[in-house]
Motif scaffolding. Structure first.
Motif, PDB file in Angstrom:
ATOM      1  N   ARG A 102       4.722   5.720  47.072  1.00  0.00           N
ATOM      2  CA  ARG A 102       4.825   5.872  48.518  1.00  0.00           C
ATOM      3  C   ARG A 102       3.740   6.857  48.937  1.00  0.00           C
ATOM      4  NH1 ARG A 102       6.312   1.827  48.735  1.00  0.00           N
ATOM      5  NH2 ARG A 102       8.229   0.885  49.539  1.00  0.00           N
ATOM      6  N   ARG A 121       3.561   4.008  52.896  1.00  0.00           N
ATOM      7  CA  ARG A 121       4.777   4.331  53.642  1.00  0.00           C
ATOM      8  C   ARG A 121       4.718   3.724  55.052  1.00  0.00           C
ATOM      9  NH1 ARG A 121       3.017   7.378  57.647  1.00  0.00           N
ATOM     10  NH2 ARG A 121       1.509   9.079  57.307  1.00  0.00           N
ATOM     11  N   ARG A 176       6.441  -2.415  58.549  1.00  0.00           N
ATOM     12  CA  ARG A 176       6.162  -0.990  58.340  1.00  0.00           C
ATOM     13  C   ARG A 176       5.204  -0.422  59.389  1.00  0.00           C
ATOM     14  NH1 ARG A 176       5.240  -0.515  51.742  1.00  0.00           N
ATOM     15  NH2 ARG A 176       7.147  -1.618  51.135  1.00  0.00           N
TER      16      ARG A 176
END
Length: 334
Positions: free
Chosen positions: A225, A247, A272
């Motif tokens: 991440r 992320r 995302r």
């Protein structure tokens, strides 16, 4: 003067050419060092990169340094004798992109070693005076030439939004990957993860400061991440894995030369809210490049793994096929 000319794909000849005359606003530079870029090798071997096709003999090389030995009308004569790093671009000052400050995207750009514009593998070149950047005495000719790939790395780091505490993944430990890793650290990134298939290149990345190196065949890159992912490999598999590692609301920057088309995980990008962008050359980066190199935060000299005279430019273009090679430099005056 002597010039190294790509006559046809796979064939380089040293030819005699007239020394260019600096136009108004230009300077004449006696070339010292020229770094060999992956794009030079592509033109040498395949004769093209995407839409840019070699259709006539061309001089390669766009990572260059030298000494100003002449000036055109309107340029102060006190610049003669100045050592410079060349920003190898001639944008149209009247284009919309240039007037916005995005001169690297100028549709009328004349860029060294991009067909049909000749590059720097010659004893002398001309460039606009504003694109010949003075370098300090303590900077080597090689480092001054490598401010060009460092500028790509700076443009990349800016696009990635790297800052204090950033966590970044870089795919590819070639020259741009190594320069980007060093730049990320200089920008304040605290975790710089570099992936590469080659163990020797991973070791080089660690030497230049990467906090973690990994083999993507042995570790699930997408399980990471990170705040930003930089692809410096051009490999579709690396791009896919890297996007998966970012992320929510993070950034993906594509800088490596590779496939002209690839399938991307659109749902991941949407869900995302990732920012996905590319890097095409650079703009307004040379002052930062010179400052980073001068400060020692980026080590350009140690990236040089091979040095060749102009007569051996063809060997320099093939140096990337040698084990352990990172960056070959042609010493034009030797």
């Amino acid at each position: 003067m002597r010039a190294s000319v790509l006559v046809e794909p796979g064939r380089i000849e040293i030819r005699e050419r007239a020394v260019p005359t600096p136009a108004p606003g230009d300077v004449l530079v006696q070339v010292s060092s020229v770094g060999v870029c992956g794009s030079d090798a592509h033109y040498y071997r395949e004769g093209r990169i995407g839409e840019f096709v070699v259709e006539q003999p061309i001089v390669l090389g766009h990572e260059a340094s030298g000494t100003i030995v002449g000036v055109g009308e309107g340029v102060a004569t006190d610049r003669i004798g100045q050592r410079v790093s060349i920003e190898p671009q001639r944008p149209d000052p009247g284009s919309d992109e240039t007037r916005r400050g995005l001169y690297n995207l100028c549709p009328h750009m004349q860029f060294y070693a991009t067909p049909p514009i000749d590059g720097a593998l010659a004893e002398y070149v001309t460039i606009g005076a504003a694109f010949a950047h003075a370098v300090p005495d303590e900077m080597s000719d090689d480092a001054a030439a490598l401010c060009e790939p460092l500028s790509v790395a700076i443009a990349t780091a800016r696009k990635a939004g790297l800052t204090a505490g950033s966590r970044v993944l870089i795919a590819g430990a070639g020259p741009i990957g190594i320069a980007t890793a060093q730049t990320a650290l200089a920008f304040g990134a605290t975790e710089v993860i570099v992936s590469d298939l080659d163990a020797q290149r991973r070791a080089v990345a660690a030497k230049f400061g990467a906090t973690t190196v990994l083999d993507p065949r042995e570790q699930d890159v997408s399980a990471l991440r990170v705040d930003a992912f930089v692809d410096a490999s051009g490999a579709p598999s690396a791009v896919l894995a890297g996007i998966g590692a970012v992320r929510p609301a993070g950034t993906v920057v594509l800088v490596g030369m590779g496939s002209s088309e690839m399938t991307l995980p659109v749902q991941t990008i949407q869900n995302r809210e990732l920012i996905l962008t590319g890097v095409f050359r650079y703009a307004n980066t040379w002052p930062a490049a010179i400052a980073l190199a001068r400060s020692g935060r980026v080590d350009l000299d140690s990236m040089v793994t091979g040095k060749y005279p102009l007569a051996e430019a063809e060997q320099a273009l093939n140096a990337d096929r040698m084990p352990g090679s990172l960056k070959a430099v042609v010493r034009v005056q030797e």
